[in-house]
Design a protein around this motif. Structure first.
Motif, short mmCIF file in Angstrom:
data_model
loop_
_atom_site.label_atom_id
_atom_site.label_comp_id
_atom_site.label_asym_id
_atom_site.label_seq_id
_atom_site.Cartn_x
_atom_site.Cartn_y
_atom_site.Cartn_z
N GLN A 31 -119.06 -115.63 -49.87
CA GLN A 31 -118.38 -116.24 -48.74
C GLN A 31 -119.28 -116.20 -47.52
O GLN A 31 -120.14 -115.34 -47.39
N SER A 32 -119.03 -117.12 -46.63
CA SER A 32 -119.74 -117.16 -45.36
C SER A 32 -118.75 -116.73 -44.28
O SER A 32 -117.58 -117.09 -44.34
N SER A 54 -122.61 -116.80 -41.25
CA SER A 54 -123.53 -116.00 -42.06
C SER A 54 -123.96 -116.78 -43.28
O SER A 54 -123.30 -117.73 -43.70
N SER A 55 -125.05 -116.36 -43.86
CA SER A 55 -125.59 -117.04 -45.03
C SER A 55 -124.74 -116.70 -46.26
O SER A 55 -124.27 -115.58 -46.41
N GLY A 61 -131.56 -114.94 -45.18
CA GLY A 61 -130.91 -114.32 -44.03
C GLY A 61 -130.69 -115.30 -42.90
O GLY A 61 -130.39 -114.93 -41.79
N VAL A 62 -130.85 -116.60 -43.18
CA VAL A 62 -130.73 -117.62 -42.16
C VAL A 62 -129.26 -117.87 -41.85
O VAL A 62 -128.46 -118.10 -42.75
N MET A 63 -128.94 -117.84 -40.56
CA MET A 63 -127.57 -118.10 -40.14
C MET A 63 -127.50 -119.49 -39.54
O MET A 63 -128.41 -119.92 -38.84
N ALA A 64 -126.41 -120.20 -39.81
CA ALA A 64 -126.24 -121.57 -39.32
C ALA A 64 -125.40 -121.56 -38.04
O ALA A 64 -124.31 -120.98 -38.01
N PRO A 65 -125.88 -122.20 -36.97
CA PRO A 65 -125.09 -122.25 -35.73
C PRO A 65 -123.80 -123.05 -35.91
O PRO A 65 -123.76 -124.00 -36.68
N VAL A 66 -122.76 -122.64 -35.21
CA VAL A 66 -121.47 -123.31 -35.27
C VAL A 66 -121.34 -124.19 -34.04
O VAL A 66 -121.22 -123.70 -32.92
#
Length: 156
Positions: A31-32, A54-55, A61-66
């Motif tokens: 889950q993210s 979260s990835s 370990g890359v996180m995607a901006p919301v």
């Protein structure tokens, strides 16, 4: 005396009966989660909220901006301040907004998917007075690499 060899054999078996390490691990499902980093302070226009997902992969370990979320802060008197998105996942308060020590604030977030997140009210604390400042100068000689390091340390 006969128990000693049995315990010794069991100890040897326990040491050498280790689990084989996992190679070529494949993650089946994950889950993210929404990662919220919020800084509310008493400086005009200085409050920032950062939102990232979260990835889903353990390997990355890359996180995607919301982006395109609704972010606001409500104080204990019911005043609501809307934050605006400056860059992907980064939201800032209006230039004239600053937190007030002793007041309580609640963070409100609504993602573009419609999920709502709301914190409990948290009281902004006063900055404590600095009781003492100590300055210290150190010289460290590293004879192995023939380097002389100088540094100033400040403690409070």
């Amino acid at each position: 005396m006969k128990k000693f060899p049995i315990y010794f054999v069991l100890l040897i078996l326990a040491v050498f009966a280790c689990v084989n390490p996992i190679k070529d691990f494949v993650q089946v499902d994950a889950q993210s989660f929404l990662d919220i980093e919020a800084d509310l302070n008493d400086q005009p226009g200085g409050s920032v909220v950062k939102l990232n997902m979260s990835s889903k992969s353990l390997q990355s370990g890359v996180m995607a901006p919301v982006a395109k979320a609704g972010v606001s802060v409500t104080d204990d008197q019911g005043v609501k301040v809307l934050f605006s998105e400056t860059t992907n996942g980064n939201y800032t308060c209006p230039k004239d907004f600053k937190g007030v020590a002793g007041r309580s604030y609640q963070l409100n977030i609504q993602t573009k998917e419609g999920k709502v997140y709301q914190s409990s009210f948290e009281k902004m604390q006063d900055v404590p007075d600095i009781q003492q400042v100590v300055s210290q100068f150190e010289i460290k000689d590293n004879l192995v690499n023939k380097i002389r390091e100088e540094q100033v340390l400040i403690f409070w």
